[in-house]
Motif scaffolding. Sequence first.
Motif, PDB file in Angstrom:
ATOM      1  N   PHE A   1      36.843  41.366  39.949  1.00  0.00           N
ATOM      2  CA  PHE A   1      37.583  40.429  39.100  1.00  0.00           C
ATOM      3  C   PHE A   1      38.785  39.908  39.874  1.00  0.00           C
ATOM      4  O   PHE A   1      39.495  40.672  40.525  1.00  0.00           O
ATOM      5  CB  PHE A   1      38.012  41.160  37.818  1.00  0.00           C
ATOM      6  CG  PHE A   1      38.765  40.334  36.819  1.00  0.00           C
ATOM      7  CD1 PHE A   1      38.306  39.102  36.399  1.00  0.00           C
ATOM      8  CD2 PHE A   1      39.943  40.816  36.276  1.00  0.00           C
ATOM      9  CE1 PHE A   1      38.998  38.352  35.460  1.00  0.00           C
ATOM     10  CE2 PHE A   1      40.648  40.077  35.331  1.00  0.00           C
ATOM     11  CZ  PHE A   1      40.172  38.840  34.926  1.00  0.00           C
ATOM     12  N   LYS A   2      39.018  38.607  39.816  1.00  0.00           N
ATOM     13  CA  LYS A   2      40.024  37.984  40.692  1.00  0.00           C
ATOM     14  C   LYS A   2      41.429  38.533  40.537  1.00  0.00           C
ATOM     15  O   LYS A   2      42.230  38.460  41.467  1.00  0.00           O
ATOM     16  CB  LYS A   2      40.034  36.471  40.500  1.00  0.00           C
ATOM     17  CG  LYS A   2      40.500  35.996  39.145  1.00  0.00           C
ATOM     18  CD  LYS A   2      40.422  34.480  39.057  1.00  0.00           C
ATOM     19  CE  LYS A   2      40.716  33.985  37.676  1.00  0.00           C
ATOM     20  NZ  LYS A   2      40.556  32.525  37.599  1.00  0.00           N
ATOM     21  N   TYR A   3      41.774  39.096  39.397  1.00  0.00           N
ATOM     22  CA  TYR A   3      43.132  39.611  39.194  1.00  0.00           C
ATOM     23  C   TYR A   3      43.281  41.079  39.584  1.00  0.00           C
ATOM     24  O   TYR A   3      44.351  41.657  39.411  1.00  0.00           O
ATOM     25  CB  TYR A   3      43.569  39.425  37.739  1.00  0.00           C
ATOM     26  CG  TYR A   3      43.692  37.974  37.349  1.00  0.00           C
ATOM     27  CD1 TYR A   3      44.699  37.168  37.879  1.00  0.00           C
ATOM     28  CD2 TYR A   3      42.790  37.395  36.464  1.00  0.00           C
ATOM     29  CE1 TYR A   3      44.805  35.834  37.538  1.00  0.00           C
ATOM     30  CE2 TYR A   3      42.892  36.051  36.114  1.00  0.00           C
ATOM     31  CZ  TYR A   3      43.901  35.281  36.657  1.00  0.00           C
ATOM     32  OH  TYR A   3      44.009  33.954  36.321  1.00  0.00           O
TER      33      TYR A   3
ATOM     34  N   PRO B   1      47.416  44.674  40.142  1.00  0.00           N
ATOM     35  CA  PRO B   1      46.956  43.286  40.238  1.00  0.00           C
ATOM     36  C   PRO B   1      46.944  42.719  41.649  1.00  0.00           C
ATOM     37  O   PRO B   1      47.726  43.131  42.516  1.00  0.00           O
ATOM     38  CB  PRO B   1      47.981  42.532  39.383  1.00  0.00           C
ATOM     39  CG  PRO B   1      49.228  43.339  39.485  1.00  0.00           C
ATOM     40  CD  PRO B   1      48.772  44.770  39.592  1.00  0.00           C
ATOM     41  N   SER B   2      46.060  41.752  41.827  1.00  0.00           N
ATOM     42  CA  SER B   2      46.071  40.920  43.019  1.00  0.00           C
ATOM     43  C   SER B   2      47.274  39.995  42.849  1.00  0.00           C
ATOM     44  O   SER B   2      47.290  39.143  41.968  1.00  0.00           O
ATOM     45  CB  SER B   2      44.779  40.114  43.118  1.00  0.00           C
ATOM     46  OG  SER B   2      44.923  39.114  44.089  1.00  0.00           O
ATOM     47  N   ILE B   3      48.286  40.197  43.666  1.00  0.00           N
ATOM     48  CA  ILE B   3      49.548  39.481  43.482  1.00  0.00           C
ATOM     49  C   ILE B   3      49.360  37.972  43.627  1.00  0.00           C
ATOM     50  O   ILE B   3      49.909  37.194  42.847  1.00  0.00           O
ATOM     51  CB  ILE B   3      50.632  40.029  44.434  1.00  0.00           C
ATOM     52  CG1 ILE B   3      50.919  41.484  44.062  1.00  0.00           C
ATOM     53  CG2 ILE B   3      51.898  39.187  44.364  1.00  0.00           C
ATOM     54  CD1 ILE B   3      51.817  42.212  45.026  1.00  0.00           C
ATOM     55  N   GLY B   4      48.550  37.533  44.585  1.00  0.00           N
ATOM     56  CA  GLY B   4      48.317  36.103  44.774  1.00  0.00           C
ATOM     57  C   GLY B   4      47.693  35.450  43.552  1.00  0.00           C
ATOM     58  O   GLY B   4      48.131  34.387  43.093  1.00  0.00           O
ATOM     59  N   ALA B   5      46.661  36.088  42.994  1.00  0.00           N
ATOM     60  CA  ALA B   5      45.991  35.544  41.807  1.00  0.00           C
ATOM     61  C   ALA B   5      46.924  35.558  40.607  1.00  0.00           C
ATOM     62  O   ALA B   5      46.963  34.589  39.822  1.00  0.00           O
ATOM     63  CB  ALA B   5      44.721  36.339  41.514  1.00  0.00           C
TER      64      ALA B   5
ATOM     65  N   VAL C   1      44.974  37.452  31.082  1.00  0.00           N
ATOM     66  CA  VAL C   1      44.165  38.278  31.993  1.00  0.00           C
ATOM     67  C   VAL C   1      43.147  39.092  31.191  1.00  0.00           C
ATOM     68  O   VAL C   1      41.978  39.198  31.584  1.00  0.00           O
ATOM     69  CB  VAL C   1      45.052  39.191  32.869  1.00  0.00           C
ATOM     70  CG1 VAL C   1      44.204  40.161  33.681  1.00  0.00           C
ATOM     71  CG2 VAL C   1      45.929  38.351  33.794  1.00  0.00           C
ATOM     72  N   THR C   2      43.551  39.617  30.045  1.00  0.00           N
ATOM     73  CA  THR C   2      42.636  40.398  29.197  1.00  0.00           C
ATOM     74  C   THR C   2      41.468  39.534  28.734  1.00  0.00           C
ATOM     75  O   THR C   2      40.312  39.970  28.753  1.00  0.00           O
ATOM     76  CB  THR C   2      43.390  40.988  27.992  1.00  0.00           C
ATOM     77  OG1 THR C   2      44.467  41.797  28.458  1.00  0.00           O
ATOM     78  CG2 THR C   2      42.470  41.836  27.127  1.00  0.00           C
ATOM     79  N   LYS C   3      41.756  38.312  28.330  1.00  0.00           N
ATOM     80  CA  LYS C   3      40.717  37.383  27.869  1.00  0.00           C
ATOM     81  C   LYS C   3      39.739  37.072  28.997  1.00  0.00           C
ATOM     82  O   LYS C   3      38.518  37.134  28.812  1.00  0.00           O
ATOM     83  CB  LYS C   3      41.361  36.096  27.347  1.00  0.00           C
ATOM     84  CG  LYS C   3      40.389  35.070  26.822  1.00  0.00           C
ATOM     85  CD  LYS C   3      41.135  33.842  26.309  1.00  0.00           C
ATOM     86  CE  LYS C   3      40.202  32.810  25.728  1.00  0.00           C
ATOM     87  NZ  LYS C   3      39.529  32.009  26.736  1.00  0.00           N
ATOM     88  N   GLU C   4      40.274  36.765  30.178  1.00  0.00           N
ATOM     89  CA  GLU C   4      39.403  36.476  31.323  1.00  0.00           C
ATOM     90  C   GLU C   4      38.617  37.711  31.754  1.00  0.00           C
ATOM     91  O   GLU C   4      37.468  37.596  32.188  1.00  0.00           O
ATOM     92  CB  GLU C   4      40.211  35.926  32.498  1.00  0.00           C
ATOM     93  CG  GLU C   4      40.656  34.488  32.301  1.00  0.00           C
ATOM     94  CD  GLU C   4      41.225  33.873  33.566  1.00  0.00           C
ATOM     95  OE1 GLU C   4      40.615  34.023  34.652  1.00  0.00           O
ATOM     96  OE2 GLU C   4      42.296  33.234  33.469  1.00  0.00           O
TER      97      GLU C   4
END
Length: 141
Positions: free
Chosen positions: A26-28, A49-53, A81-84
């Motif tokens: 997942f991207k985050y 988290p992925s800081i960039g995303a 983020v939860t929704k995605e």
Amino acid sequence: MITPQVKLQQGEYISLGKVEAELKNFKYVENVCVYGDSLRTFMIAFISPSIGALKRLAVEHGKGDLTLVQWCEDEELVRLVTKELAEFGAECGLNRMEIPQRIKLCHEEWSVNTSFLTASMKINRRNIQKFYADSIEKMYA
């Protein structure tokens, strides 16, 4: 190696390792620890988290000037983020019970030095759960 499992309140067995392996894409997510309680009906997740995303999401929503700590605690960003995450989990083939319903974005560094990772760079589930015990209670409240 035995993959840790949890049995939720309604009797569903969830493989934590399987869910974490999917969510790492997942991207985050830089790293993730999924948690379930046998007295509850849903899973929760702690996300390093992925800081960039996360920064891109914050900028999109006019919060680019905030700090990492503020991004991780911002209710709107956590909700987005939860929704995605729910959409991503469904696309990956996770069933509804496997997808965490609540998350905590963790600004703390996950490393061997913080004891959140083992020497082999695997999550140290016990230490993460101990450190975030108050958050677990709040997410299940």
